[in-house]
Design a protein around this motif. Structure first.
Motif, PDB file in Angstrom:
ATOM      1  N   LEU A   1      66.910   0.744  67.784  1.00 47.73           N
ATOM      2  CA  LEU A   1      67.410  -0.354  66.952  1.00 47.73           C
ATOM      3  C   LEU A   1      68.923  -0.312  66.773  1.00 47.73           C
ATOM      4  O   LEU A   1      69.544  -1.324  66.446  1.00 47.73           O
ATOM      5  CB  LEU A   1      66.732  -0.314  65.577  1.00 47.73           C
ATOM      6  CG  LEU A   1      65.212  -0.561  65.564  1.00 47.73           C
ATOM      7  CD1 LEU A   1      64.652  -0.318  64.166  1.00 47.73           C
ATOM      8  CD2 LEU A   1      64.900  -1.979  66.029  1.00 47.73           C
ATOM      9  N   ASP A   2      69.514   0.877  67.009  1.00 53.68           N
ATOM     10  CA  ASP A   2      70.952   1.050  66.780  1.00 53.68           C
ATOM     11  C   ASP A   2      71.719   1.121  68.095  1.00 53.68           C
ATOM     12  O   ASP A   2      72.747   1.785  68.194  1.00 53.68           O
ATOM     13  CB  ASP A   2      71.169   2.337  65.957  1.00 53.68           C
ATOM     14  CG  ASP A   2      72.603   2.469  65.467  1.00 53.68           C
ATOM     15  OD1 ASP A   2      73.180   1.450  65.057  1.00 53.68           O
ATOM     16  OD2 ASP A   2      73.137   3.591  65.515  1.00 53.68           O
TER      17      ASP A   2
ATOM     18  N   LEU B   1      68.568  12.000  63.316  1.00 54.77           N
ATOM     19  CA  LEU B   1      68.704  13.454  63.400  1.00 54.77           C
ATOM     20  C   LEU B   1      67.940  14.136  62.269  1.00 54.77           C
ATOM     21  O   LEU B   1      67.262  15.156  62.480  1.00 54.77           O
ATOM     22  CB  LEU B   1      70.188  13.831  63.345  1.00 54.77           C
ATOM     23  CG  LEU B   1      70.545  15.305  63.556  1.00 54.77           C
ATOM     24  CD1 LEU B   1      70.086  15.784  64.918  1.00 54.77           C
ATOM     25  CD2 LEU B   1      72.053  15.505  63.407  1.00 54.77           C
ATOM     26  N   ILE B   2      68.025  13.570  61.057  1.00 54.94           N
ATOM     27  CA  ILE B   2      67.309  14.132  59.907  1.00 54.94           C
ATOM     28  C   ILE B   2      65.801  14.053  60.127  1.00 54.94           C
ATOM     29  O   ILE B   2      65.055  15.010  59.874  1.00 54.94           O
ATOM     30  CB  ILE B   2      67.715  13.400  58.606  1.00 54.94           C
ATOM     31  CG1 ILE B   2      69.183  13.683  58.284  1.00 54.94           C
ATOM     32  CG2 ILE B   2      66.829  13.828  57.440  1.00 54.94           C
ATOM     33  CD1 ILE B   2      69.728  12.856  57.126  1.00 54.94           C
ATOM     34  N   LEU B   3      65.336  12.898  60.611  1.00 52.27           N
ATOM     35  CA  LEU B   3      63.908  12.743  60.893  1.00 52.27           C
ATOM     36  C   LEU B   3      63.447  13.713  61.984  1.00 52.27           C
ATOM     37  O   LEU B   3      62.330  14.241  61.928  1.00 52.27           O
ATOM     38  CB  LEU B   3      63.612  11.307  61.320  1.00 52.27           C
ATOM     39  CG  LEU B   3      63.613  10.244  60.215  1.00 52.27           C
ATOM     40  CD1 LEU B   3      63.396   8.861  60.810  1.00 52.27           C
ATOM     41  CD2 LEU B   3      62.545  10.541  59.173  1.00 52.27           C
TER      42      LEU B   3
ATOM     43  N   ILE C   1      81.633  16.616  68.452  1.00 53.57           N
ATOM     44  CA  ILE C   1      82.865  17.393  68.258  1.00 53.57           C
ATOM     45  C   ILE C   1      83.698  17.437  69.541  1.00 53.57           C
ATOM     46  O   ILE C   1      84.908  17.188  69.523  1.00 53.57           O
ATOM     47  CB  ILE C   1      82.527  18.819  67.792  1.00 53.57           C
ATOM     48  CG1 ILE C   1      81.855  18.788  66.409  1.00 53.57           C
ATOM     49  CG2 ILE C   1      83.790  19.683  67.738  1.00 53.57           C
ATOM     50  CD1 ILE C   1      81.342  20.123  65.949  1.00 53.57           C
ATOM     51  N   LEU C   2      83.062  17.735  70.673  1.00 50.92           N
ATOM     52  CA  LEU C   2      83.796  17.977  71.917  1.00 50.92           C
ATOM     53  C   LEU C   2      84.039  16.712  72.735  1.00 50.92           C
ATOM     54  O   LEU C   2      85.077  16.599  73.393  1.00 50.92           O
ATOM     55  CB  LEU C   2      83.028  18.996  72.780  1.00 50.92           C
ATOM     56  CG  LEU C   2      82.802  20.377  72.152  1.00 50.92           C
ATOM     57  CD1 LEU C   2      81.962  21.254  73.061  1.00 50.92           C
ATOM     58  CD2 LEU C   2      84.139  21.060  71.852  1.00 50.92           C
ATOM     59  N   MET C   3      83.102  15.777  72.691  1.00 51.04           N
ATOM     60  CA  MET C   3      83.226  14.586  73.525  1.00 51.04           C
ATOM     61  C   MET C   3      83.438  13.320  72.696  1.00 51.04           C
ATOM     62  O   MET C   3      83.464  12.217  73.245  1.00 51.04           O
ATOM     63  CB  MET C   3      81.976  14.430  74.400  1.00 51.04           C
ATOM     64  CG  MET C   3      81.674  15.655  75.250  1.00 51.04           C
ATOM     65  SD  MET C   3      80.353  15.396  76.458  1.00 51.04           S
ATOM     66  CE  MET C   3      81.185  14.338  77.630  1.00 51.04           C
ATOM     67  N   HIS C   4      83.576  13.496  71.390  1.00 50.05           N
ATOM     68  CA  HIS C   4      83.870  12.386  70.473  1.00 50.05           C
ATOM     69  C   HIS C   4      82.827  11.274  70.569  1.00 50.05           C
ATOM     70  O   HIS C   4      83.149  10.088  70.546  1.00 50.05           O
ATOM     71  CB  HIS C   4      85.273  11.824  70.734  1.00 50.05           C
ATOM     72  CG  HIS C   4      86.340  12.871  70.739  1.00 50.05           C
ATOM     73  ND1 HIS C   4      86.729  13.551  69.600  1.00 50.05           N
ATOM     74  CD2 HIS C   4      87.091  13.387  71.752  1.00 50.05           C
ATOM     75  CE1 HIS C   4      87.683  14.421  69.894  1.00 50.05           C
ATOM     76  NE2 HIS C   4      87.918  14.341  71.208  1.00 50.05           N
ATOM     77  N   ASP C   5      81.554  11.679  70.684  1.00 48.55           N
ATOM     78  CA  ASP C   5      80.471  10.707  70.688  1.00 48.55           C
ATOM     79  C   ASP C   5      80.390  10.001  69.337  1.00 48.55           C
ATOM     80  O   ASP C   5      80.615  10.625  68.293  1.00 48.55           O
ATOM     81  CB  ASP C   5      79.134  11.413  70.962  1.00 48.55           C
ATOM     82  CG  ASP C   5      78.823  11.500  72.438  1.00 48.55           C
ATOM     83  OD1 ASP C   5      79.735  11.234  73.242  1.00 48.55           O
ATOM     84  OD2 ASP C   5      77.684  11.847  72.786  1.00 48.55           O
ATOM     85  N   PRO C   6      80.069   8.700  69.321  1.00 47.72           N
ATOM     86  CA  PRO C   6      79.908   8.013  68.042  1.00 47.72           C
ATOM     87  C   PRO C   6      78.685   8.534  67.290  1.00 47.72           C
ATOM     88  O   PRO C   6      77.656   8.820  67.895  1.00 47.72           O
ATOM     89  CB  PRO C   6      79.713   6.545  68.453  1.00 47.72           C
ATOM     90  CG  PRO C   6      79.217   6.603  69.851  1.00 47.72           C
ATOM     91  CD  PRO C   6      79.849   7.807  70.475  1.00 47.72           C
ATOM     92  N   MET C   7      78.808   8.682  65.983  1.00 49.25           N
ATOM     93  CA  MET C   7      77.700   9.155  65.155  1.00 49.25           C
ATOM     94  C   MET C   7      77.525   8.182  63.999  1.00 49.25           C
ATOM     95  O   MET C   7      78.171   8.294  62.958  1.00 49.25           O
ATOM     96  CB  MET C   7      77.974  10.579  64.643  1.00 49.25           C
ATOM     97  CG  MET C   7      76.851  11.165  63.779  1.00 49.25           C
ATOM     98  SD  MET C   7      75.264  11.306  64.643  1.00 49.25           S
ATOM     99  CE  MET C   7      75.532  12.753  65.654  1.00 49.25           C
ATOM    100  N   SER C   8      76.660   7.194  64.185  1.00 44.08           N
ATOM    101  CA  SER C   8      76.434   6.174  63.172  1.00 44.08           C
ATOM    102  C   SER C   8      75.445   6.675  62.125  1.00 44.08           C
ATOM    103  O   SER C   8      74.818   7.737  62.270  1.00 44.08           O
ATOM    104  CB  SER C   8      75.882   4.909  63.835  1.00 44.08           C
ATOM    105  OG  SER C   8      74.610   5.175  64.405  1.00 44.08           O
ATOM    106  N   GLY C   9      75.292   5.877  61.074  1.00 39.27           N
ATOM    107  CA  GLY C   9      74.341   6.231  60.027  1.00 39.27           C
ATOM    108  C   GLY C   9      72.917   6.275  60.538  1.00 39.27           C
ATOM    109  O   GLY C   9      72.117   7.130  60.131  1.00 39.27           O
ATOM    110  N   PHE C  10      72.572   5.360  61.452  1.00 39.28           N
ATOM    111  CA  PHE C  10      71.229   5.350  62.020  1.00 39.28           C
ATOM    112  C   PHE C  10      70.972   6.622  62.841  1.00 39.28           C
ATOM    113  O   PHE C  10      69.868   7.173  62.820  1.00 39.28           O
ATOM    114  CB  PHE C  10      71.042   4.118  62.918  1.00 39.28           C
ATOM    115  CG  PHE C  10      70.750   2.859  62.158  1.00 39.28           C
ATOM    116  CD1 PHE C  10      69.509   2.657  61.593  1.00 39.28           C
ATOM    117  CD2 PHE C  10      71.719   1.882  62.007  1.00 39.28           C
ATOM    118  CE1 PHE C  10      69.224   1.497  60.893  1.00 39.28           C
ATOM    119  CE2 PHE C  10      71.454   0.721  61.305  1.00 39.28           C
ATOM    120  CZ  PHE C  10      70.206   0.525  60.741  1.00 39.28           C
TER     121      PHE C  10
END
Length: 363
Positions: A180-181, A335-337, A321-330
């Motif tokens: 969805l994201d 990741l938490i799930l 951290i190393l490749m500057h991947d986007p990390m959205s709220g979704f």
């Protein structure tokens, strides 16, 4: 009537404190039952899995982000390091005077099937690395834990309880959130069709990975027997060798060996960096597989599956951290799930089965 009522066992009730104390007790008993060398080797094997596999994933993504184009090349590199396992296996033959396990028709057919499936699995993951950020592809790859549990239940007859089923549902939900994201982490040069192709092949590769895991356990336990460590190494060498042969055939038919020189010249960072990325991709992937084989032999399939899944968040964080991947709220929610699903799987795998509880209560 009264006698019948008295003989009826008390209703089982869950107690978290009792579960923790049982886990501590069983852990202590397991630790004391093995020599220190066993735990040192197991620790090194776990470390190899949790460092080499994430490094291999990041290097595969680096190959594509720096100008690499061929899915066959990155698939071929994944199994090109198979002689590394031979370097560990040969001294066992020489110094311990161990004879290789004789090949028969069943083993040869099993190695051929597993090698072909491994080659196909690597190719599927190559498409994921080509079109998806490393953090996204690794999160999607966590679904392999659910497929491992499912195929383990269907093929190897591993037990499955409510907690394991719960983990499958949770991890599936986490994958749906990423779908969805899709707009937040899609690269500008990747089309929607390519993004969802990478998404699809990542899930298919995870499903195939789970099938390979279950079939490998079946071969290891039923045909080879969990006898000696060199037997596990032999299985890994043979499967990797067959996968290498199939992938090499694909490289020849697609003429990607001739294209490597052209890719190296246009690669960002030059030819030397191109060679370094491919060589270290081969080394790290093989070290990860070697660590997984050792964990499978020294501990259990469950522990190997859990560690294989735990490397997913490690890869995701390292990619940010190393490749500057986007990390959205979704993606954070996913990741938490995924952590929740891992925890549920670990709890379900470590919980005693009804037969075990009956045996313990009768004693």
């Amino acid at each position: 009537m009264d006698e019948t009522t008295e003989q009826r066992p008390p209703a089982a009730s869950f107690s978290y404190s009792n579960w923790v104390s049982n886990v501590k007790k069983s852990t202590k008993e397991a630790y004391e039952s093995k020599p220190h060398s066993h735990w040192i080797l197991l620790t090194l094997s776990c470390t190899s899995m949790l460092t080499a596999f994430p490094a291999s994933s990041l290097l595969s993504r680096l190959y594509f982000s720096n100008g690499g184009q061929s899915k066959w090349i990155i698939s071929w590199v994944a199994v090109a390091g198979w002689p590394i396992t031979c370097l560990i296996l040969l001294p066992l033959y020489i110094f311990r005077k161990i004879k290789p396990t004789p090949l028969n028709a069943k083993l040869l057919l099993s190695y051929t099937l597993l090698g072909f499936l491994s080659a196909a699995d690597n190719l599927m993951y190559a498409y994921a690395y080509a079109y998806l950020p490393a953090s996204t592809s690794s999160l999607l790859a966590s679904s392999s834990l659910a497929f491992s549990a499912l195929f383990g239940y269907l093929i190897v007859k591993n037990p499955m309880n409510a907690s394991v089923i719960n983990s499958i549902v949770i991890i599936t939900g986490a994958m749906a959130i990423i779908a969805l994201d899709s707009s937040s982490d899609r690269y500008d040069y990747v089309t929607n069709r390519q993004y969802f192709a990478g998404f699809f092949w990542d899930i298919m590769g995870s499903a195939l990975h789970g099938l390979i895991f279950a079939l490998s356990e079946l071969v290891f336990v039923k045909l080879l027997g969990r006898r000696f460590f060199h037997v596990a190494l032999e299985q890994q060498v043979m499967v990797s060798l067959v996968a290498f042969a199939f992938t090499t055939l694909g490289m020849v038919l697609s003429r990607d060996f001739q294209g490597m020189a052209r890719e190296a010249k246009s690669f960002e960072g030059g030819e030397s960096r191109y060679v370094q990325v491919l060589v270290w991709s081969a080394v790290t992937f093989q070290l990860g597989v070697l660590g997984a084989t050792a964990v499978l032999f020294l501990a259990s399939t469950v522990m190997a599956g859990v560690l294989n899944a735990v490397r997913v968040p490690i890869t995701s964080i390292a990619a940010v951290i190393l490749m500057h991947d986007p990390m959205s709220g979704f993606k954070i929610l996913s990741l938490i799930l995924t952590f929740w699903g891992f925890s549920s799987y670990i709890y379900g795998s470590s919980s005693p089965t009804p037969s075990t509880q009956a045996a313990s209560s009768s004693s």
